[in-house]
Design a protein around this motif. Structure first.
Motif, PDB file in Angstrom:
ATOM      1  N   GLY A 153       3.003   3.189   9.900  1.00  0.00           N
ATOM      2  CA  GLY A 153       2.988   4.232   9.716  1.00  0.00           C
ATOM      3  C   GLY A 153       1.373   4.980   9.034  1.00  0.00           C
ATOM      4  O   GLY A 153       1.179   5.922   8.945  1.00  0.00           O
ATOM      5  N   THR A 213       5.283   7.792  12.116  1.00  0.00           N
ATOM      6  CA  THR A 213       5.878   6.999  11.237  1.00  0.00           C
ATOM      7  C   THR A 213       7.207   7.339  11.233  1.00  0.00           C
ATOM      8  O   THR A 213       7.785   8.369  10.560  1.00  0.00           O
ATOM      9  CB  THR A 213       5.405   7.526   9.789  1.00  0.00           C
ATOM     10  OG1 THR A 213       4.054   7.362   9.595  1.00  0.00           O
ATOM     11  CG2 THR A 213       5.835   6.417   8.507  1.00  0.00           C
ATOM     12  N   HIS A 272       2.249   9.909   2.542  1.00  0.00           N
ATOM     13  CA  HIS A 272       1.559  10.618   3.419  1.00  0.00           C
ATOM     14  C   HIS A 272       1.086  12.128   3.490  1.00  0.00           C
ATOM     15  O   HIS A 272       0.045  12.349   3.769  1.00  0.00           O
ATOM     16  CB  HIS A 272       2.316  10.641   4.954  1.00  0.00           C
ATOM     17  CG  HIS A 272       2.498   8.994   5.447  1.00  0.00           C
ATOM     18  ND1 HIS A 272       2.038   8.579   6.642  1.00  0.00           N
ATOM     19  CD2 HIS A 272       3.017   7.969   4.700  1.00  0.00           C
ATOM     20  CE1 HIS A 272       2.416   7.232   6.709  1.00  0.00           C
ATOM     21  NE2 HIS A 272       2.842   6.970   5.694  1.00  0.00           N
TER      22      HIS A 272
END
Length: 226
Positions: free
Chosen positions: A89, A96, A171
């Protein structure tokens, strides 16, 4: 704004209405060392060293039962599976899969359910003992049973949410910072790049730590039913 931000986690790539983004889950198979089938080298010895260390640690947690030696490989396999998907990811344009509860619950729920079925069928007295900690006053016993039951039921959810939330958080932070790049003056871009590199290193550490935490907690839950 939030819809666009969280859209990076949408498995939107599809062909004939099939979500091909989930195929990234199986890309971890590419990381299996070729030396398992060829002449061993340093890569193989490093891989084997990590596997043996995890096996010994999980074996210690599981205790001295008759199935403890073989059961550790379930958790070692889960550790590497989550580790591969966490690292994949971090690469650009790779979905991901561990940032979705669909995958994390699919791992934690059947594992926890199998522990509970095995424990209550084979060691029911042992499971009842776990409901009330030693030295609990008689008046508090009903409350302790209720608390222990709730904490036992939410275990698969906490395992899944822990993994998913940690993968999403990093993220999202990297996406937010990268989105501010065009607004930065040119002399500050180097600082933004350094921050992104540091965040990437942090996310690499989180990928290892979270897979290890999930494997350790699953091992501890398994040791309680023996």
């Amino acid at each position: 704004m939030m819809a666009n931000l969280f859209s990076i986690f949408d498995p939107s790539t599809n062909l004939l209405n099939l979500p091909f983004n989930w195929l990234s889950t199986f890309l971890g198979l590419l990381f299996i060392p070729y030396s398992f089938w060829l002449i061993p080298n340093r890569h193989f010895y490093l891989w084997n060293f990590i596997l043996n260390k995890l096996h010994l640690e999980f074996k210690t947690l599981l205790g001295s039962g008759s199935h403890s030696s073989s059961s550790t490989f379930i958790f070692v396999s889960m550790f590497f599976f989550i580790l591969f998907n966490n690292f994949l990811g971090l690469f650009p344009y790779i979905f991901t899969s561990t940032s979705h509860l669909t995958l994390s619950l699919s791992l934690s729920l059947p594992l926890w359910l199998s522990f509970m079925l095995y424990g209550w069928i084979n060691n029911s007295n042992h499971m009842f003992i776990h409901m009330i900690p030693q030295g609990t006053p008689g008046i508090l016993m009903p409350f302790m049973v209720l608390i222990e039951t709730i904490s036992n039921i939410i275990r698969p959810g906490t395992l899944a949410v822990r993994l998913t939330a940690n993968m999403i958080a990093g993220h999202l932070l990297m996406t937010l910072l990268s989105g501010t790049g065009p607004l930065f003056p040119s002399y500050l871009l180097i600082i933004l790049i350094l921050i992104q590199i540091l965040l990437l290193i942090l996310e690499s550490a989180v990928a290892v730590i979270q897979s290890y935490v999930i494997a350790i907690l699953s091992t501890l839950y398994s040791s309680e039913v023996n």
